[in-house]
Motif scaffolding. Structure first.
Motif, short mmCIF file in Angstrom:
data_model
loop_
_atom_site.label_atom_id
_atom_site.label_comp_id
_atom_site.label_asym_id
_atom_site.label_seq_id
_atom_site.Cartn_x
_atom_site.Cartn_y
_atom_site.Cartn_z
N VAL A 166 0.83 -1.21 0.00
CA VAL A 166 0.00 0.00 0.00
C VAL A 166 0.86 1.26 0.00
CG1 VAL A 166 -1.91 -1.12 1.23
CG2 VAL A 166 -0.12 0.07 2.54
N ASN A 167 0.21 2.36 -0.33
CA ASN A 167 0.78 3.69 -0.11
C ASN A 167 0.21 4.25 1.18
OD1 ASN A 167 2.38 3.99 -2.52
ND2 ASN A 167 0.48 4.25 -3.68
N VAL A 168 1.09 4.76 2.05
CA VAL A 168 0.67 5.34 3.32
C VAL A 168 0.89 6.84 3.24
CG1 VAL A 168 1.03 5.38 5.82
CG2 VAL A 168 1.28 3.23 4.56
N PRO A 169 -0.17 7.63 3.25
CA PRO A 169 -0.01 9.08 3.14
C PRO A 169 0.70 9.67 4.35
CG PRO A 169 -2.29 8.54 3.60
CD PRO A 169 -1.59 7.24 3.35
N PRO A 170 1.30 10.85 4.21
CA PRO A 170 2.08 11.43 5.31
C PRO A 170 1.29 11.64 6.59
CG PRO A 170 2.51 12.60 3.24
CD PRO A 170 1.37 11.66 2.98
N GLN A 171 -0.02 11.87 6.46
CA GLN A 171 -0.81 12.14 7.66
C GLN A 171 -1.08 10.89 8.50
OE1 GLN A 171 -1.95 12.46 4.55
NE2 GLN A 171 -4.05 11.71 4.32
N VAL A 172 -0.78 9.71 7.97
CA VAL A 172 -0.94 8.46 8.72
C VAL A 172 0.41 8.12 9.33
CG1 VAL A 172 -1.54 6.02 8.62
CG2 VAL A 172 -2.81 7.67 7.22
N SER A 173 0.49 8.15 10.64
CA SER A 173 1.76 7.96 11.32
C SER A 173 2.21 6.50 11.25
CB SER A 173 1.64 8.38 12.79
OG SER A 173 2.84 8.07 13.49
N CYS A 174 3.52 6.32 11.05
CA CYS A 174 4.08 4.96 11.08
C CYS A 174 4.03 4.35 12.48
CB CYS A 174 5.51 4.97 10.55
SG CYS A 174 6.64 6.14 11.34
N THR A 175 3.73 5.15 13.49
CA THR A 175 3.60 4.61 14.84
C THR A 175 2.33 3.79 15.02
OG1 THR A 175 2.47 6.58 15.69
CG2 THR A 175 4.88 6.58 15.78
N LEU A 176 1.48 3.76 14.00
CA LEU A 176 0.26 2.95 14.07
C LEU A 176 0.52 1.49 13.69
CD1 LEU A 176 -2.36 5.42 12.53
CD2 LEU A 176 -1.98 4.87 14.94
N GLU A 177 1.76 1.16 13.42
CA GLU A 177 2.12 -0.20 13.03
C GLU A 177 1.94 -1.17 14.20
OE1 GLU A 177 5.91 -2.71 11.17
OE2 GLU A 177 6.24 -0.72 12.01
N GLY A 178 1.67 -2.42 13.85
CA GLY A 178 1.71 -3.47 14.87
C GLY A 178 0.48 -4.34 14.91
N PRO A 179 0.65 -5.62 15.31
CA PRO A 179 -0.48 -6.55 15.39
C PRO A 179 -1.44 -6.24 16.53
CG PRO A 179 1.51 -7.57 16.24
CD PRO A 179 1.93 -6.27 15.64
N ASP A 180 -1.07 -5.32 17.40
CA ASP A 180 -1.96 -4.93 18.50
C ASP A 180 -2.70 -3.63 18.19
OD1 ASP A 180 0.35 -3.43 18.51
OD2 ASP A 180 0.67 -3.53 20.68
N GLN A 181 -2.60 -3.14 16.95
CA GLN A 181 -3.28 -1.90 16.56
C GLN A 181 -4.11 -2.12 15.29
OE1 GLN A 181 -1.09 1.93 17.89
NE2 GLN A 181 0.48 0.79 16.78
N GLY A 182 -4.74 -3.29 15.21
CA GLY A 182 -5.52 -3.62 14.04
C GLY A 182 -6.85 -2.88 13.98
N ARG A 183 -7.37 -2.78 12.79
CA ARG A 183 -8.70 -2.22 12.55
C ARG A 183 -9.20 -2.78 11.22
NH1 ARG A 183 -7.60 3.97 12.92
NH2 ARG A 183 -6.02 3.26 14.39
N ARG A 184 -10.46 -2.64 10.96
CA ARG A 184 -10.99 -3.15 9.69
C ARG A 184 -10.25 -2.48 8.53
NH1 ARG A 184 -15.89 -2.27 8.01
NH2 ARG A 184 -16.15 -0.38 9.25
N ILE A 185 -10.00 -3.26 7.49
CA ILE A 185 -9.27 -2.72 6.34
C ILE A 185 -10.02 -1.53 5.75
CG2 ILE A 185 -8.54 -3.24 3.98
CD1 ILE A 185 -7.60 -5.95 4.93
N ALA A 186 -11.35 -1.55 5.81
CA ALA A 186 -12.12 -0.41 5.31
C ALA A 186 -11.77 0.87 6.08
CB ALA A 186 -13.61 -0.71 5.43
#
Length: 412
Positions: A250-270
């Motif tokens: 995927v492309n991750v826009p600048p406003q989405v922080s890379c600190t949201l990474e991780g298997p404990d920070q999941g959310r629906r793909i939508a």
């Protein structure tokens, strides 16, 4: 014990004959450990004395293995990284590695089409994923597996940073030998003690090895059908979700922080999609995937490709605890079946720091209250996002990957 400790402390300054004498003393401790610790456990586990003696005939400690902690010494983080799964991503995903795994994988897909189809029906694990693991682990059975498994597991059980784990694996290896599962002279392993074409640790062989050719045996050394069935069985029992993919670049826009990474920070793909994350292919996420949970994965932070992965990605990590490994397996599987090309994102010049330097950085972050997952010198997702949070707290854009310049900044 005190005498051994003093000898080890002086090891670096001793002449060669004295070093040899010191190692000889530790070799004697090793033989005592085998007799007093391993043999009683092996006997209780159904191993005969003949099997035990045969396994350790002529076996000495292997001093070239990584992460050893000789008696009387203290564990320390190694300076360099010997595991390719945690090295430079660009090298891991080199054209040579990918092309070899893909071309041979397509041959194997044709040769074993019936077995792969049958195994997918019974386990839910796609054949392309099994092929990706098989190719990475042993080059489809073509890779040399050079080590004596009993020497490796004995050495690491006696003196390594994970001695209890390897001691348990040593007992399992003895049980494999006792049961006669392995053909003659086949108890060869990787430097970590993994066996056969799927590179199973001995305890995993006892749990997950499967008969894929119907002969009543599970032979991961000589049978390609058994290898396929065993890999799929492992993944299925670790929770592979039939019908879901492993992930999407995927492309991750600048406003989405890379600190949201991780298997404990999941959310629906939508929901990720609503934040502006989109597939690099330009195609929409499949409808059934949009409803499912996804996780942001940025294995090189802002310095490399980004992905939305599914729970199946973490099942692949159960096979080998490395983000790059799981990515390689999924990517090669896609190349085999769908003809996928390279990742669109490019790996930056990352992954070249010493483990010892990264461990120092991790200790500094721990001191600030961050959860980095342990100061082991391996930049996993907890370390990456902790770096990003430290960067954001310092007023800088988050890149979420260690660089040499951060070492001095974190030590201030």
């Amino acid at each position: 014990m005190l005498r051994a400790l003093l000898l080890l402390m002086a090891l670096a300054t001793l002449p060669a004959p004295a070093i040899a004498q010191d190692r000889a003393a530790i070799e004697r401790q090793f033989r005592t450990w085998l007799e007093q610790t391993i043999w009683p456990r092996a006997r209780a586990g159904g191993v005969s004395r003949a099997t035990f003696d045969s396994a350790f005939s002529g076996v000495r400690l292997n001093w070239d293995l990584p992460d050893l902690v000789p008696p009387g010494s203290a564990p320390r983080t190694p300076k360099t990284q010997r595991q390719s799964e945690f090295g430079a991503p660009a090298k891991y995903f080199s054209a040579g590695n990918l092309n070899a795994a893909t071309s041979t994988g397509r041959t194997m897909a044709r040769r074993h089409a019936a077995t792969l189809s049958r195994v997918e029906r019974t386990t839910g694990v796609p054949g392309r994923i099994v092929l990706g693991i098989w190719g990475r682990e042993s080059a489809y059975g073509r890779a040399a597996i050079p080590h004596n498994a009993f020497q490796v597991l004995g050495t690491k059980g006696f003196m390594s940073t994970r001695a209890p784990y390897f001691t348990d694996e040593l007992i399992a290896a003895l049980q494999i030998a006792q049961a006669g599962h392995a053909p003659g002279a086949a108890m060869k392993s990787s430097w970590a003690g993994a066996l056969g074409q799927p590179q199973f640790m001995p305890s995993n062989f006892l749990k997950y090895a499967a008969d894929g050719d119907g002969d009543g045996r599970a032979d991961i050394w000589r049978s390609e059908a058994d290898t396929i069935a065993s890999i799929a069985t492992y993944l299925a029992r670790h929770g592979w979700i039939a019908g879901r993919d492993w992930g999407f670049e995927v492309n991750v826009p600048p406003q989405v922080s890379c600190t949201l990474e991780g298997p404990d920070q999941g959310r629906r793909i939508a929901e990720w999609e609503a934040m502006g994350i989109a597939r690099v292919s330009g195609r929409p996420f499949p409808a059934h995937e949009r409803r499912g949970q996804g996780f942001l994965l940025m294995p090189a932070g802002r310095h490399g490709p980004a992905f939305i992965v599914t729970p199946n990605f973490y099942v692949l990590k159960d096979y080998n605890m490395s983000d790059l490994y799981a990515l390689f397996v999924g990517h090669v599987g896609d190349r085999i079946q769908f003809g996928s090309g390279d990742f669109q994102g490019r790996w930056g010049n990352v992954g070249r720091m010493y483990r010892s330097d990264i461990a120092a950085m991790q200790r500094a972050l721990i001191g600030m209250g961050h959860d980095v997952g342990g100061a082991d010198g391996l930049p996993g997702f907890k370390t990456r996002r902790s770096i990003g949070r430290w960067q954001e707290a310092s007023g800088h854009p988050a890149t979420c990957f260690p660089t040499p310049a951060m070492t001095s900044a974190l030590s201030r």
